[in-house]
Write a protein that holds these residues in place. Structure first.
Motif, short mmCIF file in Angstrom:
data_model
loop_
_atom_site.label_atom_id
_atom_site.label_comp_id
_atom_site.label_asym_id
_atom_site.label_seq_id
_atom_site.Cartn_x
_atom_site.Cartn_y
_atom_site.Cartn_z
N ALA A 40 0.85 -1.27 0.00
CA ALA A 40 0.02 0.01 -0.09
C ALA A 40 0.77 1.19 0.00
O ALA A 40 0.65 2.34 -0.68
CB ALA A 40 -0.98 0.02 1.21
N MET A 41 1.96 1.19 0.73
CA MET A 41 2.80 2.38 0.82
C MET A 41 3.64 2.71 -0.41
O MET A 41 3.86 3.68 -0.86
CB MET A 41 3.69 2.22 2.14
CG MET A 41 3.09 2.49 3.31
SD MET A 41 4.13 2.56 4.83
CE MET A 41 5.08 1.27 4.50
N THR A 42 3.83 1.35 -1.00
CA THR A 42 4.64 1.51 -2.19
C THR A 42 3.99 1.95 -3.58
O THR A 42 4.22 2.67 -4.27
CB THR A 42 5.45 0.12 -2.44
OG1 THR A 42 6.53 -0.11 -1.25
CG2 THR A 42 6.33 0.39 -3.66
N LEU A 43 2.72 1.12 -3.71
CA LEU A 43 1.97 1.21 -4.85
C LEU A 43 0.92 2.41 -4.71
O LEU A 43 0.35 2.83 -5.99
CB LEU A 43 1.45 0.13 -5.23
CG LEU A 43 2.44 -1.04 -5.71
CD1 LEU A 43 1.78 -2.48 -5.68
CD2 LEU A 43 3.13 -0.73 -6.79
N CYS A 44 0.33 2.60 -3.62
CA CYS A 44 -0.82 3.54 -3.42
C CYS A 44 -0.77 4.62 -2.61
O CYS A 44 -1.88 5.12 -2.02
CB CYS A 44 -2.03 2.43 -2.88
SG CYS A 44 -2.11 0.90 -3.85
N ARG A 52 -10.80 3.09 0.77
CA ARG A 52 -11.34 2.50 -0.41
C ARG A 52 -10.56 2.45 -1.81
O ARG A 52 -10.47 1.56 -2.44
CB ARG A 52 -12.73 2.83 -0.58
CG ARG A 52 -13.47 2.35 -1.84
CD ARG A 52 -13.89 0.98 -1.38
NE ARG A 52 -14.84 0.28 -2.57
CZ ARG A 52 -14.49 -0.96 -2.92
NH1 ARG A 52 -13.67 -1.69 -2.32
NH2 ARG A 52 -15.39 -1.30 -3.87
N ARG A 53 -10.07 3.69 -1.78
CA ARG A 53 -9.40 3.91 -3.16
C ARG A 53 -7.81 2.99 -2.91
O ARG A 53 -7.43 2.53 -3.90
CB ARG A 53 -8.87 5.21 -3.21
CG ARG A 53 -10.12 6.03 -3.89
CD ARG A 53 -9.88 7.63 -4.20
NE ARG A 53 -8.51 7.73 -4.66
CZ ARG A 53 -7.89 9.03 -4.85
NH1 ARG A 53 -8.35 10.02 -4.31
NH2 ARG A 53 -6.93 9.10 -5.51
N ILE A 54 -7.24 2.92 -1.51
CA ILE A 54 -6.13 2.02 -1.44
C ILE A 54 -6.46 0.50 -1.62
O ILE A 54 -5.52 0.03 -2.62
CB ILE A 54 -5.74 2.23 -0.12
CG1 ILE A 54 -5.19 3.62 0.14
CG2 ILE A 54 -4.27 1.15 0.29
CD1 ILE A 54 -4.75 3.83 1.60
N GLU A 55 -7.51 0.08 -1.39
CA GLU A 55 -7.97 -1.39 -1.64
C GLU A 55 -8.13 -1.29 -2.99
O GLU A 55 -7.73 -2.55 -3.67
CB GLU A 55 -9.42 -1.65 -1.03
CG GLU A 55 -9.85 -3.11 -1.35
CD GLU A 55 -11.02 -3.21 -0.65
OE1 GLU A 55 -11.64 -4.66 -0.90
OE2 GLU A 55 -11.88 -2.47 -0.09
N ARG A 59 -5.86 -3.96 -5.68
CA ARG A 59 -6.60 -4.93 -6.60
C ARG A 59 -6.06 -4.80 -7.84
O ARG A 59 -5.93 -5.64 -8.65
CB ARG A 59 -7.89 -5.01 -6.46
CG ARG A 59 -8.59 -5.41 -5.05
CD ARG A 59 -10.03 -5.67 -4.99
NE ARG A 59 -10.55 -6.00 -3.57
CZ ARG A 59 -10.25 -7.18 -3.15
NH1 ARG A 59 -9.88 -8.17 -3.97
NH2 ARG A 59 -10.63 -7.69 -1.96
N ARG A 60 -6.13 -3.24 -8.44
CA ARG A 60 -5.64 -2.98 -9.69
C ARG A 60 -4.26 -3.54 -9.90
O ARG A 60 -3.77 -3.66 -10.96
CB ARG A 60 -5.68 -1.62 -10.03
CG ARG A 60 -6.25 -0.99 -11.00
CD ARG A 60 -6.43 0.42 -11.06
NE ARG A 60 -5.60 1.32 -10.32
CZ ARG A 60 -6.09 2.06 -9.52
NH1 ARG A 60 -7.34 1.82 -9.03
NH2 ARG A 60 -5.58 2.60 -8.44
#
Length: 93
Positions: A40-44, A52-55, A59-60
């Motif tokens: 999450a920290m690296t990609l999002c 919700r956007r992080i989730e 998934r993306r």
């Protein structure tokens, strides 16, 4: 709040979203939080603080996230699709 702390908080919140509904799963387990935090920290990071956007970002980027995080996402999807889980949530069981 520092950016790192905000990201950690949002990542923990993301895993809380991935956890099964109900009191026991409301916060997710430590294992679930740890499984996706780095991804999450690296990609999002740009999606913080919106959990919700992080989730959705995780998934993306499924092919790019770690195997443990993939497992958490897979388990959450399975739990969400389970008729028992949906019925329990719907009827307060």
């Amino acid at each position: 709040m520092s950016l790192t702390r905000a990201i950690l908080t949002a990542a923990a919140g993301t895993v809380a979203l991935l956890a099964p509904a109900g009191p026991a799963g409301a916060q997710g387990t430590e294992q679930q939080r740890l499984a996706c935090m780095t991804d999450a920290m690296t990609l999002c990071a740009g999606d913080v603080p919106n959990t919700r956007r992080i989730e959705l970002c995780l998934r993306r980027n499924y092919a790019r996230i770690s195997t443990p995080c993939q497992g958490v996402l897979d388990a959450a999807r399975t739990a969400a699709a389970s008729p028992d889980t949906m019925g329990a949530a719907r009827y307060g069981r």
